[in-house]
Every structure is written in C-alpha cells, then in structure tokens.
Design an enzyme around this catalytic site. Structure first.
Site, PDB file in Angstrom:
ATOM      1  CG  PHE A  75      42.941  58.315  16.568  1.00 30.95           C
ATOM      2  CD1 PHE A  75      43.246  58.861  15.328  1.00 30.95           C
ATOM      3  CD2 PHE A  75      42.122  59.035  17.424  1.00 30.95           C
ATOM      4  CE1 PHE A  75      42.740  60.097  14.944  1.00 30.95           C
ATOM      5  CE2 PHE A  75      41.615  60.277  17.041  1.00 30.95           C
ATOM      6  CZ  PHE A  75      41.914  60.803  15.805  1.00 30.95           C
ATOM      7  CE  LYS A  86      36.378  60.928  20.329  1.00 27.53           C
ATOM      8  NZ  LYS A  86      37.644  60.251  20.149  1.00 27.53           N
ATOM      9  CG  ASP A 103      43.888  58.748  24.474  1.00 28.17           C
ATOM     10  OD1 ASP A 103      42.757  59.028  24.911  1.00 28.17           O
ATOM     11  OD2 ASP A 103      44.308  59.143  23.369  1.00 28.17           O
TER      12      ASP A 103
END
Ligand SMILES: *Cc1c(COP(=O)(O)O)cnc(C)c1O
Length: 414
Positions: free
Chosen positions: A158, A272, A243
């Site tokens: 993802f 985030k 990531d």
C-alpha cells in the site's frame, strides 16, 4: 459500556443525543462520496489518546489515523507551534523562500542521516516523488535510456491512491475501473529476496517496499529480509526505497522500521506522523547524488514545505527524539501484546507486530469484533477483513493502555 473519563461528563445517551450522531452521519453519507465505509462514530473532540463522539461518549483511539497521530490528538507543544506560526505566515509557495524550510529540511536530514529532503504534503505525493526521483536517477546517473526505467515493488503493497501508485497495487478493489495505469512496474512477493533478485534487470532502477506492510494487515517480512534487500540493491546498483510513511517516527520501536536490521535505505519516504497529527506533511529524504537530479521546474507542490507545515513538523521531530518515542513504542507494544496474548478466543489466529503496530488476525471476518470494540469504548478498524490493527498514540499513558487492553479483552471475550 464505554465510560467517560471526564468527571461530570454525560455518560447516559438519550435518544435525542443519539440523533446528533445519526444526523451528522446521514448528512455525510448524502453529500460525501462513498470512497470510505467509516464506522458509525462521529468524533467531535479529542485529546491525547481519547476521543469523544457527538453524543459525549468517550473512546480510546487505538488506530491513530493510521499512525498519523503518533503524538496523540492535539499535542500541546505541537498545537502551540502551529498557533504561533498561524500568527506569522502560513503559506508562501516555493516562488519565494520562507523562514523555516531550510531548518525543516536540515532537521529531516539529521533524523534520517541523509543529505537532502524534498517536501510534499501527502504520503502518496511523497511516493510519487520517490518514483520520479528513481526514474530520473536511472536515466541521469545509472544510464538507463529514458523511458525504459523499471521499478520493482511488492505484492500486497500500500503506497497511496494515485493512478501510478494503484498501478502497482495487487488489491483489485483499489484498481477496478481506473485503468489504464502507469507502466514500468514489476511486482514480486513480499519478503522474497530470491524473487527480487530474479526481477532485477538491466533497466531496473529501484526497489520500493514497506519494511512492515501496514495496510496489508501488519505483515512482517522474515527476519533478515531488510538487510538482504540492502545488500542486493547495493550489489545490483539499484535504489532501495523504503516507504516509512506508516512505520516511521518511532511507531515500530525504532525511529524507522529499517533500523530494526540496522539498514539505511537510499530513499526514505515519510509522511503521516511527520505532520504531528495536525496537517499533511510528507517528504522524501536521500543523498545529494539522488535528490540532486532535480533542477528548477522539474517537480514541485504549491503547499509542499509551507511554513505552517514546517513549524508543526519541526516540533514533531524535536519531541519524537527528546521524549524517546521509540522507547515508548517498544515498552508499550510489549505490554499490549502480552495483554492481547492472554485473551482466550479461538477465533484469533495470530497476534503479530513490532512496537505499537500490532495486528490481531481472526479466522473469521473481524467486523463484528470491531463493533464490539466500539461498544466497549475502543476505536479500531479491520484491514483486509480479518485483521484488526492496534496502533494507539505512542504517548498513551500506561494507565490508559491497560484500561484499553481490558476493554479489548472484554470485547474479544467469547
Ligand atoms: C498511508 C500510507 C501512504 C499514503 O499516504 P497518504 O497521506 O494517505 O497519501 C503511503 N504509504 C504507506 C505505507 C501508508 O501507510
């Protein structure tokens, strides 16, 4: 039943109160596109690890906006930094310099050990930036003919929601109806170094992966995988792109999940929690021989590196080190995993994770258990149907964590 911690707060919810949430949900469902299926809780107030809904019920936030809230809701120092910056200047665009961008990038470099940073806003934009960086590096530095660059990624990944990124996805629900996709990606099984070795060809410029696959259900690669990937990328002359949008900033008990195997990737993708739970802030960090491929006009973002984002992220980066968030994640993760392991429910197949990123996998659909959690005052959500992810704010207090664990045990009890 869920309780409210605030003394004197409304614990009973009348039908009149309940209609507040119902009315808000109905309006949202009517006017907002249905690209999510939110649980029926309307959060209207939050502080630290606690949130309150429109009817005054209180919950522990055990999802933390997918780790964007590592510092909890409204961390007072991050809010103060934002307020101070709101009274100075919030946006300049990159047409001009602002007072904080240099300091922000310098702090990111100190945190990652890299020489340069490229600021963006969302995680997906930072992933796109990493992909563009790798392609340019391939063409300009490695010498792959422009247009032939290939990037290897992992099944179950993802990385966000843009057309290019979902072109790498193996999740049909993320892809259906969105073709045609961007070319140049090769997918290998996650955790399989031999498959990666086979997938790397003369035109391969990079390997993009998550050190722990969060959205896939907190999937940990086999021990040694990250180090083996590092060795392979160096030997084959391709960029290792980690990531760490979800795993970074101490979530897994190290500053970055790659630290677990003592590995430094060529490119970090961060997002985030970098925004301190206040606003979207993301970045790509790498050395000059990699991020040096950009010249003015080749890439950008109107909001990327804006002074408000810089102020918030600078404070977040200060706190994460000063208050040893990695240590907190290790200690509290251990404690929560122990509590979860004591739950007696044979629907539970496995409890896995690292630090405060924990997945509980069921052999049945987990949605009814999520409903039971909410009923018991715990916010969490299933991912990929059968796994519930627990990722509370890293600064949740031990008392709160124990209380949350008790509620989880109640919700999971058969
Ligand atoms: C959330 C996430 C993204 C995308 O971030 P957005 O801010 O939602 O675009 C990318 N990679 C990983 C690993 C993520 O968890």
């Amino acid at each position: 039943m869920p309780r409210t911690a605030r003394k004197g707060a409304v614990t009973k919810h009348t039908s009149e109160n309940e209609s507040v949430s119902a009315r808000i949900i109905a309006e949202t469902e009517r006017y907002c596109a249905h690209n999510y299926a939110p649980k029926p809780v309307v959060v209207t107030w939050a502080e630290g690890a606690r949130v309150r809904d429109a009817d005054g019920r209180e919950y522990f936030d055990m999802l933390s906006a997918y780790s964007a809230l590592n510092f909890g809701h409204r961390h007072p120092e991050i809010v103060a930094a934002a307020k101070e910056q709101l009274d100075r200047v919030t946006l300049t665009s990159r047409a001009f310099h602002n007072g904080l961008l240099g300091e922000f990038c310098k702090a990111l470099c100190a945190l990652t050990g890299k020489g340069m940073a490229l600021p963006m806003n969302t995680g997906a934009e930072a992933v796109e930036t990493a992909l563009k960086t790798a392609r340019r590096w391939g063409a300009f530095v490695k010498g792959v003919p422009d247009g032939r660059q290939r990037i290897v990624c992992c099944a179950g990944n993802f990385h966000g929601r843009t057309i290019s990124i979902i072109g790498m996805s193996t999740d049909e629900s993320a892809r259906r109806g969105f073709a045609p996709f961007t070319e140049g990606f090769d997918v290998v099984p996650y955790g399989d170094v031999a498959a990666l070795e086979r997938a790397v060809g003369p035109d391969t410029v990079a390997f993009l992966f998550e050190p722990i696959q969060g959205e896939a259900g907190v999937i940990l690669p086999p021990e040694g995988y990250i180090a083996a990937v590092r060795e392979l990328c160096t030997r084959r002359g391709i960029l290792m792109i980690a990531d760490e949008v979800q795993t970074g900033f101490a979530r897994t008990g190290d500053m970055f999940a790659c630290d677990h195997e003592g590995v430094v990737p060529d490119i970090y993708i961060l997002g985030k929690a970098l925004g301190g739970g206040i606003m979207p802030v993301s970045a790509v960090c790498a050395d000059e021989d990699t991020l040096g491929v950009y010249e003015p006009g080749s890439h950008g973002s109107t909001f990327g590196g804006n002074p408000l984002a810089c102020a918030v992220a600078l404070k977040a980066m200060e706190i994460v080190r000063r208050d040893d968030y990695a240590g907190m994640a290790r200690e509290k993760g251990e404690r929560l995993r122990r509590a979860l392991a004591a739950v007696d429910n044979d629907d539970i197949v496995e409890i896995r994770g690292r630090g405060l990123l924990i997945g509980v996998e069921f052999k049945v659909p987990a949605a009814p258990y999520v409903a039971a959690l909410i009923e018991n005052g715990v916010l969490a959500k299933e991912t990929h149907e059968r796994t519930i992810r627990f990722a509370p704010p890293l600064n949740i207090s031990i008392e709160e964590l124990d209380e949350a664990a008790e509620r989880i045990a109640r919700a999971f009890a058969k």
